[in-house]
Scaffold this active site. Structure first.
Site, PDB file in Angstrom:
ATOM      1  CB  THR A 124      -8.229   0.575 -17.732  1.00  0.00           C
ATOM      2  OG1 THR A 124      -9.319   1.286 -17.103  1.00  0.00           O
ATOM      3  CG2 THR A 124      -7.205   1.568 -18.240  1.00  0.00           C
ATOM      4  CE1 TYR A 146      -8.755   9.578 -10.343  1.00  0.00           C
ATOM      5  CE2 TYR A 146      -9.583  10.845 -12.214  1.00  0.00           C
ATOM      6  CZ  TYR A 146      -8.751   9.864 -11.701  1.00  0.00           C
ATOM      7  OH  TYR A 146      -7.927   9.170 -12.549  1.00  0.00           O
ATOM      8  CG  ASP A 159      -1.850   1.154   1.289  1.00  0.00           C
ATOM      9  OD1 ASP A 159      -1.856   1.978   0.359  1.00  0.00           O
ATOM     10  OD2 ASP A 159      -2.599   1.256   2.289  1.00  0.00           O
ATOM     11  CE  LYS A 211      -5.114  10.231 -11.030  1.00  0.00           C
ATOM     12  NZ  LYS A 211      -3.870   9.414 -10.893  1.00  0.00           N
TER      13      LYS A 211
END
Length: 244
Positions: A180, A145, A54, A149
């Site tokens: 993906t 998010y 992690d 980013k």
């Protein structure tokens, strides 16, 4: 063999873009130390070293750096492909969920960069951070998010300036929507997956999703000697999405 005998560390190497980067670097001749959350690496080469863990845990990141020092010595390329995407309205996002998104996408990157920087090669090191098109544009339900980013881009640019005297280049690849396993699974959860895919593709000027391999090509460029005078840059690989 553009990375022949180049020592590289790749995070998030178990699936998606990270797996494609590892595969491409392997074909280009790099010596690889890979990490990810899964216990086992799906397509591990006998020559690769894989350390699961992690990256939000600084103790593990320190262990990763120690393994890199033992196995590789100097590190010439670091690729940060890990991350965690969460989707929810801002007002419905819990503090714990927000913290998880920021840790998984931004603070974990800080830890990797911090602990691997001392292993930078005397001949120069390239760090490539994989961010997102959403770091540069807003989208409903993606606010945290996007913030994480976007912070990754700011982190990379700051590190690029701070570490330039040490001959460490730091750049960013900002992928668009990429095919993906995570994205494909999210499409399948829709009532009409094919129609939803068409809607998403219609939002991209080129008219299709990227492949992980196309993102890996951009990472390879920023990692290799062809980009030796580039640092602090953000390379969108998004089919024109952010050019609107």
């Amino acid at each position: 063999m553009r990375l022949q005998n180049v020592n590289a560390v790749i995070t998030g190497a178990t699936s998606g873009i990270g797996q494609a980067v590892a595969s491409r670097f392997r074909r280009e001749g790099a010596n690889l130390l890979l990490t990810g959350r899964r216990l086992h690496l799906p397509d591990k080469d006998p020559e690769d070293v894989y350390l699961p863990g992690d990256l939000n845990d600084e103790t593990f990141v320190s262990e990763l750096a120690a393994r890199a020092a033992d196995h590789l010595g100097e590190v010439e390329v670091v690729v940060l492909c890990h991350g965690h995407q969460a989707s929810s309205p801002l007002q419905d996002t819990s503090y714990d969920d927000a913290r998880d998104v920021l840790h998984s996408n931004l603070l974990s990157a800080f830890l990797v960069m911090k602990h691997l920087m001392p292993l930078a090669a005397a001949s120069g090191t390239s760090m490539v951070c994989v961010s997102s098109r959403l770091a540069m544009v807003g989208m409903p339900n993606q606010t945290l998010y996007s913030a994480a980013k976007g912070g990754l881009i700011a982190l990379a640019r700051g590190a690029a300036i701070e570490w330039a005297p040490h001959d460490i280049r730091v750049n960013v690849v900002a992928p668009g929507l990429t095919a993906t396993p995570v994205i494909e699974a999210s499409f399948q959860r829709r009532p009409d997956p094919a129609a939803y895919r068409r809607t998403r593709e219609d939002s991209i000027p080129i008219g299709r999703l990227a492949t992980p391999e196309e993102i890996a090509d951009a990472v390879l460029f920023l990692a290799g000697p062809e980009s030796s005078y580039i640092t602090g840059a953000v390379l969108p690989v998004d089919g024109g999405y952010t050019a609107f």
